[in-house]
Design an enzyme around this catalytic site. Structure first.
Site, PDB file in Angstrom:
ATOM      1  CG  ASN A   1      -0.448  -7.060  -1.281  1.00 33.13           C
ATOM      2  OD1 ASN A   1      -0.965  -7.766  -2.143  1.00 33.13           O
ATOM      3  ND2 ASN A   1      -1.004  -6.872  -0.098  1.00 33.13           N
TER       4      ASN A   1
ATOM      5  CG  HIS B   1      -9.823  -6.265   1.279  1.00 35.55           C
ATOM      6  ND1 HIS B   1      -9.987  -7.372   2.081  1.00 35.55           N
ATOM      7  CD2 HIS B   1      -8.510  -5.941   1.359  1.00 35.55           C
ATOM      8  CE1 HIS B   1      -8.836  -7.697   2.640  1.00 35.55           C
ATOM      9  NE2 HIS B   1      -7.917  -6.846   2.217  1.00 35.55           N
TER      10      HIS B   1
ATOM     11  CD  GLU C   1      -2.901  -1.132   2.387  1.00 35.77           C
ATOM     12  OE1 GLU C   1      -2.744  -0.280   3.277  1.00 35.77           O
ATOM     13  OE2 GLU C   1      -3.809  -1.966   2.411  1.00 35.77           O
TER      14      GLU C   1
ATOM     15  CG  ASP D   1     -12.458  -9.584   2.592  1.00 30.21           C
ATOM     16  OD1 ASP D   1     -12.502  -8.608   1.825  1.00 30.21           O
ATOM     17  OD2 ASP D   1     -11.881  -9.551   3.695  1.00 30.21           O
TER      18      ASP D   1
ATOM     19  CD  GLU E   1      -4.423  -8.033   1.991  1.00 25.54           C
ATOM     20  OE1 GLU E   1      -5.314  -7.359   2.549  1.00 25.54           O
ATOM     21  OE2 GLU E   1      -3.233  -7.743   2.035  1.00 25.54           O
TER      22      GLU E   1
HETATM   23  C1  XIL Z   1      -5.771  -6.480   8.686  1.00 28.35           C
HETATM   24  C2  XIL Z   1      -5.933  -7.711   9.567  1.00 28.35           C
HETATM   25  O1  XIL Z   1      -6.816  -8.587   8.953  1.00 28.35           O
HETATM   26  C3  XIL Z   1      -6.440  -7.331  10.936  1.00 28.35           C
HETATM   27  O2  XIL Z   1      -6.397  -8.457  11.807  1.00 28.35           O
HETATM   28  C4  XIL Z   1      -5.606  -6.198  11.529  1.00 28.35           C
HETATM   29  O3  XIL Z   1      -6.178  -5.772  12.730  1.00 28.35           O
HETATM   30  C5  XIL Z   1      -5.525  -5.033  10.566  1.00 28.35           C
HETATM   31  O4  XIL Z   1      -5.001  -5.493   9.318  1.00 28.35           O
HETATM   32  N1  XIL Z   1      -4.876  -4.742   3.963  1.00 28.35           N
HETATM   33  C6  XIL Z   1      -3.786  -5.488   4.343  1.00 28.35           C
HETATM   34  C7  XIL Z   1      -3.893  -6.361   5.543  1.00 28.35           C
HETATM   35  O5  XIL Z   1      -2.774  -5.510   3.642  1.00 28.35           O
HETATM   36  O6  XIL Z   1      -2.674  -6.505   6.212  1.00 28.35           O
HETATM   37  C8  XIL Z   1      -4.959  -5.898   6.505  1.00 28.35           C
HETATM   38  O7  XIL Z   1      -5.100  -6.876   7.504  1.00 28.35           O
HETATM   39  C9  XIL Z   1      -6.260  -5.664   5.770  1.00 28.35           C
HETATM   40  C10 XIL Z   1      -6.095  -4.598   4.701  1.00 28.35           C
END
Ligand code: XIL
Length: 355
Positions: free
Chosen positions: A203, A239, A153, A270, A268
């Site tokens: 990423n 996400h 990020e 969802d 990641e």
């Molecule tokens: C999130 C985790 O899922 C949580 O447990 C934590 O509290 C905060 O981070 N993008 C990312 C991840 O790259 O590392 C993040 O993970 C979600 C958003």
């Protein structure tokens, strides 16, 4: 009933029962075998002792990633000490079950310990701290973690296409703030020195479609490839909110990155849904969610360089979406809170099996 009919009915019943017991549904990882797709999940080590959690994970996935266990605040809690215990548990679990491990993440602006963010370090000191961190963590898992999210990020949400101001870039940064993304290049080179075999990924969030952010990443990756900076892939977090995914744009974006010769991992995924007080979503939304999982999986499978699909957790029992949305959203993953497969699971499983 005549004797002959009776014997026939009994024989048919015995046959069906035996057949039913012998033929088990394919798991995700079995369904992925034909295409060679890596199918992963983010993992919380505290849950590995829960039987249903561990058995579902081992049965369904061929790749794992620590959800938080490799972030600075966990793995580097004090300036001079590293704590690998949580991530080691995950790596051990993966080894026992024939799974690959992705590492997440070496350089981020979040989940950093106070000693670092409030330490008032000079740029020179920060550069030394970061180099030591990357080399120690990557070195510890040399040969065990096959791919790393080296930087996470780094591009901004509010100013699309621009780099984010972070402790690593310009607050005060590692001394390269004036040179665009060269601070990112330095991190990739350090990681490569620590494990020349590991695949190194950049990423990012909200860059899965063609947009100013992914344009900027594309320009950086193309430049890195041209100059021989060791980058092997790009991770798109995926996400998905509001049940909206511009799949055509996602596919075009995956296509342009893989054409640069780098791999794409969905890292990641969802698909958050509105939920009631018990965390349950309605059946129509679950079906629409399944369609999105299916479409994204198809988009990935249609590009040879798209080599992994990973979800951010796997059971709705444990997902960051709840706390992240003040519990108005949830039910974002493949298994419900009781580890039952959801429509999204079958959609993904069948899409994988069709290849
Ligand atoms: C999130 C985790 O899922 C949580 O447990 C934590 O509290 C905060 O981070 N993008 C990312 C991840 O790259 O590392 C993040 O993970 C979600 C958003």
């Amino acid at each position: 009933m005549k004797w002959r009919t009776f014997i026939f009915v009994v024989a048919a019943a015995v046959f069906c029962l035996g057949f039913g017991a012998g033929v088990r549904e394919q798991s995700l990882r079995e369904a992925a075998q034909g295409s060679g797709m890596l199918i992963g999940a983010a993992v919380r080590p505290a849950q590995l002792s829960e039987a249903a959690y561990a058995s579902t994970l081992a049965r369904e996935f061929n790749m794992l990633e620590p959800e938080d266990a490799l972030k600075w605040e966990v793995v580097h809690p004090e300036p001079q000490s590293f704590d690998f215990s949580q991530a080691d548990e995950i790596v051990d679990f993966a080894t026992r079950h024939g799974m690959k491990v992705r590492g997440h993440t070496l350089v981020w602006h979040q989940q950093n310990p106070k000693w670092l963010t409030e330490g008032k370090y000079t740029s020179g000191e920060l550069a030394e701290i970061l180099e030591k961190h990357i080399k120690t963590v990557v070195g510890h898992y040399r040969g065990k973690i096959f791919a790393w999210d080296v930087v996470n990020e780094a591009f901004d949400e509010l100013h699309p296409g621009e780099l984010r101001g972070t402790i690593w870039r310009d607050q005060p940064g590692i001394g390269l703030a004036a040179n665009g993304y060269s601070y990112i290049e330095r991190c990739f080179r350090w990681a490569h020195e620590a494990d020349p075999q590991a695949l190194l990924f950049y990423n990012e969030a909200e860059a899965e479609v063609v947009n100013p952010k992914s344009d900027a990443i594309y320009a950086m990756v193309r430049d890195f490839r041209q100059r021989g900076v060791p980058i092997d892939g790009v991770g798109f977090q995926m996400h998905i909110a509001n049940l909206h995914a511009d799949v055509a744009s996602i596919s075009a974006n995956i296509g342009r990155f893989t054409s640069l010769g780098v791999q794409v991992h969905i890292t990641e995924m969802d698909v958050a849904l509105p939920v009631d007080a018990n965390g349950n979503a309605n059946p129509e939304d679950l079906q629409r969610q399944a369609d999105i999982y299916r479409q994204i999986a198809s988009a990935c499978l249609s590009h040879r360089g798209c080599t992994a699909i990973q979800t951010w957790g796997f059971t709705d029992k444990y997902s960051w979406i709840g706390s992240h949305s003040k519990h108005t959203q949830g039910a974002a993953l493949l298994f419900d809170q009781n580890y039952r497969a959801k429509p999204a699971y079958w959609a993904l499983r069948n899409t994988l099996a069709a290849r």
